[in-house]
Motif scaffolding. Sequence first.
Motif, mmCIF file in Angstrom:
data_model
loop_
_atom_site.group_PDB
_atom_site.id
_atom_site.type_symbol
_atom_site.label_atom_id
_atom_site.label_comp_id
_atom_site.label_asym_id
_atom_site.label_seq_id
_atom_site.Cartn_x
_atom_site.Cartn_y
_atom_site.Cartn_z
ATOM 1 N N ALA A 191 0.851 -1.197 0.000
ATOM 2 C CA ALA A 191 0.000 0.000 0.000
ATOM 3 C C ALA A 191 0.882 1.240 0.000
ATOM 4 O O ALA A 191 1.227 1.772 1.029
ATOM 5 C CB ALA A 191 -0.917 0.004 1.209
ATOM 6 N N SER A 198 0.847 4.365 -0.200
ATOM 7 C CA SER A 198 0.169 5.647 -0.037
ATOM 8 C C SER A 198 1.017 6.548 0.830
ATOM 9 O O SER A 198 2.095 6.174 1.284
ATOM 10 C CB SER A 198 -1.187 5.428 0.626
ATOM 11 O OG SER A 198 -0.990 4.982 1.938
ATOM 12 N N ASN A 206 -8.870 3.280 -2.762
ATOM 13 C CA ASN A 206 -8.918 1.950 -3.367
ATOM 14 C C ASN A 206 -8.358 1.964 -4.777
ATOM 15 O O ASN A 206 -7.691 1.016 -5.200
ATOM 16 C CB ASN A 206 -10.351 1.431 -3.367
ATOM 17 C CG ASN A 206 -10.821 1.012 -1.983
ATOM 18 O OD1 ASN A 206 -10.021 0.840 -1.074
ATOM 19 N ND2 ASN A 206 -12.124 0.862 -1.829
ATOM 20 N N THR A 219 -4.665 2.083 -4.315
ATOM 21 C CA THR A 219 -4.168 0.791 -3.870
ATOM 22 C C THR A 219 -4.125 -0.209 -5.020
ATOM 23 O O THR A 219 -3.223 -1.057 -5.092
ATOM 24 C CB THR A 219 -5.040 0.242 -2.727
ATOM 25 O OG1 THR A 219 -5.023 1.172 -1.640
ATOM 26 C CG2 THR A 219 -4.533 -1.097 -2.232
ATOM 27 N N ASN A 273 -0.996 0.335 -6.769
ATOM 28 C CA ASN A 273 0.116 -0.145 -5.956
ATOM 29 C C ASN A 273 0.279 -1.654 -6.054
ATOM 30 O O ASN A 273 1.392 -2.179 -6.080
ATOM 31 C CB ASN A 273 -0.103 0.261 -4.498
ATOM 32 C CG ASN A 273 0.012 1.753 -4.298
ATOM 33 O OD1 ASN A 273 0.780 2.417 -4.964
ATOM 34 N ND2 ASN A 273 -0.780 2.291 -3.379
ATOM 35 N N ARG A 274 -0.854 -2.373 -6.095
ATOM 36 C CA ARG A 274 -0.774 -3.827 -6.236
ATOM 37 C C ARG A 274 -0.167 -4.212 -7.586
ATOM 38 O O ARG A 274 0.644 -5.139 -7.666
ATOM 39 C CB ARG A 274 -2.164 -4.441 -6.070
ATOM 40 C CG ARG A 274 -2.677 -4.409 -4.637
ATOM 41 C CD ARG A 274 -4.046 -5.085 -4.523
ATOM 42 N NE ARG A 274 -4.529 -5.074 -3.141
ATOM 43 C CZ ARG A 274 -5.691 -5.598 -2.751
ATOM 44 N NH1 ARG A 274 -6.496 -6.181 -3.657
ATOM 45 N NH2 ARG A 274 -6.054 -5.552 -1.480
#
Length: 812
Positions: free
Chosen positions: A4, A6, A122, A125, A128-129
Amino acid sequence: MTTAWSRRALLATGGGTALALGLPTAASASGPAALPASAASTTAADAADEFAALRAKWRDLYLGTGFSPTAEPFKSKLADLGNQASGFRSTMAPARGSLWPDLVYLDPDPDTDTESFGFSANMNTGYNRLRTMAEAYSQPGTGLTGDTGLRDAVITGLDHLHADVFNETTARYGNWWNWQIGAPQALMDTCVLLHDDLTDAQRAAYCKAVDTFLPDSAVGSYTGTSTGANRVDLCRGIILRGIVGADAAKIALAVAALSPVFPYVTTGDGFYPDGSFVQHTSIPYIGGYGAVLNDGLGRLFALLRGSTWEITDPGSRQFLDTIDAAIAPFIYDGLMMDNVSGRGITRVGSSDHTRAHGVMASIVLLGMGAGPEENARWRAMVKGWLKRDYHAPALKSGSLSLVNTARLQTLLDDTSVTASPEPSAHRVFHNMDRATHRRRGWGAGLSMASARIAHYEFGNGENKRGWHTGSGWLQWWGDGAGLEQYSDAYWPTVDPYRLPGTTVSRKKLADGQGGAWANPKPGTKWVGGTGDGEFGTTGQHLQGLASTMHARKSWFWLDDCVVCLGSGITSADGAGVETVVDNRCLGTSGTPRLLLDGKAQPTTQGWTTTRTTTWAHLDRHAGYVFPGGTELHALREERTGAWKDINDDGTTAPNTRRYVTLWQDHGTDPADSGYAYILLPGASSARTAARAADTGWLQILANDARRTGIRVPSLGFTGVNFWEAGTAGKVTASAPVCVQIHEKRDGTATICVSDPSRTVTGLTLTWQRHVKSVLSKAETVTGVRTGSSVTVTFGDLSSSRGATHTVRVRVR
């Protein structure tokens, strides 16, 4: 590995160990506004080669170099990365409004902003994944290295997010950060890693989406959300977009836009000349945004060095000074003090130790571009931190990225570097109401609030009960005990009304008191201190949060202790007021012996007592001396709390920890109450008892609402907080100032003065002590008269913003 990425992750991965950083030495323009003429004449092939070289360098900065994928800890980290990526691939299910079922990113009610922050997070994220999957594809030893199925899944995900949400037709919703920093960075990182596997059309489409949400205008002016660490992050996104899209103008624009970050500031966000760092206008943030800025600039320096767009702003060299002036004073034995980490202290999975890990790696990277003396000193300093952190060693931390692990492991293995010990030093950060005190064997940090600096930060549902972290909160750590003090589920379990060192009204406060991002500040101005680098004197006119409570708190920082005095404690809240002498977390089963005047107290949980006490001692922690005695309250208790209680994103799992709390009760609605105690970190019971018996060691010169001062004859120390003009002992001040006098064994004395309230336009200071001559004086000194006493006159101090003004004299 972190997935994550962020703002809440605070620090992203750093540079590769094989890359030298380097900073410019020649003065030049603040950054190219357009491509140099030499670049205009290069061939298309040359330009393509330069963009390719920058992509390769960023790959190394992101993935790391010089480590063996079959050696630990890298083998396990790479395997974990592969497992994460495999899990993401197996659960990815592209559908309208989501890429993973647990990450719905389309806001069903865009007119209501209450939930849209979560939807935008979301979306971020999801990117990011995909970046994590691309990293597993690119790194060796993950079990998925070069797996074309994984690569194709990443590209499928990129196309889906672009078509569904992150494109030029979507209106931004939720948190701006996800759209301008989080998603663009993750997307462009992924494009660098998979550059040759993407088509020209795909890269162009992704770049166009970034241009939509991260336009040139985002760095058009240095204001709002485009300052400090945010500015560096915005520039990083634009630079990477320029590299991926082969757009020289984008890179040039972002490099020029970095220039406002380098100069010291006098108000608002950024680094100050005294080492302070502020973000969100009034939050000390060296451990959060400051660390991000430090890390981000370090990597951009490394990335662009030797290229057409090398950062050549002369101010960029000043940035290196922040390592010694701002970063290092807040790292103690491998942890980053919580008092400069804002709302980040309540994030589950992170701690004061994990926040320091990435910072240490960034310092090593920056050292590659510093001078030889700086680089050697920083490497020795970081190695000392690595070796002394017994509680959460960086190289055993699951939170440390692989590339940072490689950099720190290389340093630890370097036998040519000798670890340096913690320094003995006192520092005052008058622009962010913080102070640090370090001795060989213990260290401490103080957190205050004023009309300039907020009581606490609450936002994004984080730090809901951090209300009193600016109320004179005194953290300390000692040899053999304490490095785990604020790391072991402290924040969800501690009584938020009883933080150590604070004076607080027990008036009940609401979660997030003041509102999100309100950064509530008291109206008081006399907050700050002075010091000579060895000893220190600090004061705070405290006004409680949402409270009528006022107090004048003082700390005198000496060789083996902190003398803590309070006066003028008054309140009309209809609630009790307490001063918390200490509140030590003992873990899940700790039962250290507590002595009150030499008598052992029960170890039963729930035990409490109130008794007149002259000294107390908690085994393996500290000693406490109460000059003249005081009515001391003591409590052993088990406290249970969940991270969810203080952070909306936290877990609901209960945590139970044991505490020993010592406090003084000023009663309900006190009028002009006070306190006095001496904190002796790491002291034995024998040394504590001896200090209590030596009634002549400390002389309290005054402790009321007009002035608070002490003298310690054996140290030649006098410290006085003049809340208003007056006399304390042999010192007279004509204005409300902070004064410290330290007589040395060499026959000299140092007189230090500051104006914490920033209101003093002239000062006459008299010390009733024979003075032979003046050795040096601050520029603000307008006159000195010596003889049987010394009188120093100062001009306007108000514009110095609370800085220290020093006069050195010879007394014999």
